[in-house]
Design a protein around this motif. Structure first.
Motif, PDB file in Angstrom:
ATOM      1  N   UNK A   1     -52.188   1.351  47.447  1.00 27.12           N
ATOM      2  CA  UNK A   1     -52.255   1.556  48.403  1.00 27.12           C
ATOM      3  C   UNK A   1     -52.849   0.159  49.815  1.00 27.12           C
TER       4      UNK A   1
ATOM      5  N   UNK B   1     -48.106   3.879  49.779  1.00 24.88           N
ATOM      6  CA  UNK B   1     -47.931   4.320  51.055  1.00 24.88           C
ATOM      7  C   UNK B   1     -48.757   3.139  51.409  1.00 24.88           C
TER       8      UNK B   1
ATOM      9  N   UNK C   1     -53.950  -2.783  60.004  1.00 19.77           N
ATOM     10  CA  UNK C   1     -54.281  -2.628  61.696  1.00 19.77           C
ATOM     11  C   UNK C   1     -54.719  -3.849  62.456  1.00 19.77           C
TER      12      UNK C   1
ATOM     13  N   UNK D   1     -53.084  -0.693  53.472  1.00 17.90           N
ATOM     14  CA  UNK D   1     -53.704  -0.298  55.298  1.00 17.90           C
ATOM     15  C   UNK D   1     -54.223  -1.260  55.872  1.00 17.90           C
TER      16      UNK D   1
ATOM     17  N   UNK E   1     -55.234  -0.699  47.515  1.00 16.34           N
ATOM     18  CA  UNK E   1     -55.903  -1.375  46.494  1.00 16.34           C
ATOM     19  C   UNK E   1     -54.489  -1.586  45.224  1.00 16.34           C
TER      20      UNK E   1
ATOM     21  N   UNK F   1     -58.870   6.240  49.761  1.00 10.42           N
ATOM     22  CA  UNK F   1     -59.018   4.839  50.571  1.00 10.42           C
ATOM     23  C   UNK F   1     -59.033   5.202  52.273  1.00 10.42           C
TER      24      UNK F   1
ATOM     25  N   UNK G   1     -59.598  -3.003  44.774  1.00  9.83           N
ATOM     26  CA  UNK G   1     -60.065  -2.680  45.943  1.00  9.83           C
ATOM     27  C   UNK G   1     -59.744  -3.862  46.868  1.00  9.83           C
TER      28      UNK G   1
ATOM     29  N   UNK H   1     -56.412  -3.669  53.667  1.00  9.79           N
ATOM     30  CA  UNK H   1     -57.046  -2.346  52.790  1.00  9.79           C
ATOM     31  C   UNK H   1     -55.837  -3.145  51.870  1.00  9.79           C
TER      32      UNK H   1
ATOM     33  N   UNK I   1     -51.313   2.357  61.883  1.00  8.94           N
ATOM     34  CA  UNK I   1     -51.687   3.848  61.747  1.00  8.94           C
ATOM     35  C   UNK I   1     -49.659   5.489  61.983  1.00  8.94           C
TER      36      UNK I   1
ATOM     37  N   UNK J   1     -50.042   2.128  55.190  1.00  7.32           N
ATOM     38  CA  UNK J   1     -50.338   2.813  56.806  1.00  7.32           C
ATOM     39  C   UNK J   1     -50.305   2.042  57.706  1.00  7.32           C
TER      40      UNK J   1
ATOM     41  N   UNK K   1     -58.128   4.763  58.745  1.00  5.32           N
ATOM     42  CA  UNK K   1     -56.476   5.484  58.055  1.00  5.32           C
ATOM     43  C   UNK K   1     -57.428   5.451  57.081  1.00  5.32           C
ATOM     44  N   UNK K   2     -56.730   6.773  56.748  1.00  5.54           N
ATOM     45  CA  UNK K   2     -57.199   7.173  55.143  1.00  5.54           C
ATOM     46  C   UNK K   2     -55.469   7.883  54.203  1.00  5.54           C
ATOM     47  N   UNK K   3     -55.471   7.333  53.123  1.00  5.17           N
ATOM     48  CA  UNK K   3     -55.226   7.603  52.126  1.00  5.17           C
ATOM     49  C   UNK K   3     -55.130   8.222  51.046  1.00  5.17           C
TER      50      UNK K   3
END
Lengths: 122, 122
Positions: free
Chosen positions: B113, B35, B117, B115, B101, A79, B79, B99, B40, B37, A69-71
């Motif tokens: 940010x 954001x 999973x 993310x 940010x 990230x 991070x 993760x 996904x 995620x 996953x990326x942002x």
């Protein structure tokens, strides 16, 4: 248009291919300002990071990416979070997670922050 | 001196305590520019992120942090990578990675940010 996910896909493929075939060459992806936290130990600057990679006590390693996953973290940084499995010297694969903060430098990206952990079940 | 690890410890404890007791209140940790995620799917801006959290189809959730690593990403950002296990509605815990940010805003940090999973084997 190139998306964060496109850049991350390309980076991650190159990173693990290099890791699995010639760990010493990972140095080209870091800078003096970079940091790696590997299983809780932090290494800063390219030479210390490369020395850590080359001193890892295994001969063969193969990464298999499960999720990526990326942002965008700014107009010129990303990230990236990876989960996957890695097999060392032919042993059964172990799950891992890795988080990269990539910064743009001209036409390419380098690793500013890198955090790696095995995910061993509790 | 407050280290990135200190800030990350405090943030992560507050984040999962809020997640596990009152998901709607997580909105205070995000901004319009944030954001998430999640498995996904990407959600941007506080209201969309909170709507996602509050629509997750479970009543009870409990996070258990296994590892927590942090690095400075700039003088005013961090991070943070977490691995852990979460139990939903009393079912057996599932491994996950997350993760963050974090950006500084005055005396506190917010999530720019995020993310997430699950780490399902195989």
């Amino acid at each position: 248009m190139t998306t964060p996910q496109d850049i991350a896909n390309q980076f991650v493929q190159f990173y693990y291919n290099t890791f699995d075939t010639n760990r010493a060459a990972l140095g080209s992806l870091y800078r003096e300002s970079s940091s790696l936290t590997w299983e809780g130990r932090t290494f800063s600057a390219t030479n210390n990071i490369v020395e850590h990679f080359t001193s890892l006590p295994f001969e063969k390693v193969a990464h298999q990416v499960t999720t990526l996953d990326a942002q965008a973290a700014s107009p010129a940084s990303l990230i990236v979070m990876v989960t996957g499995a890695l097999a060392i010297d032919g042993a059964p694969p172990m799950q891992y997670s890795q988080c990269f903060h990539l910064l743009q430098d001209g036409g390419s990206f380098y690793v500013f922050n890198d955090l790696f952990r095995l995910n061993l079940s509790g």
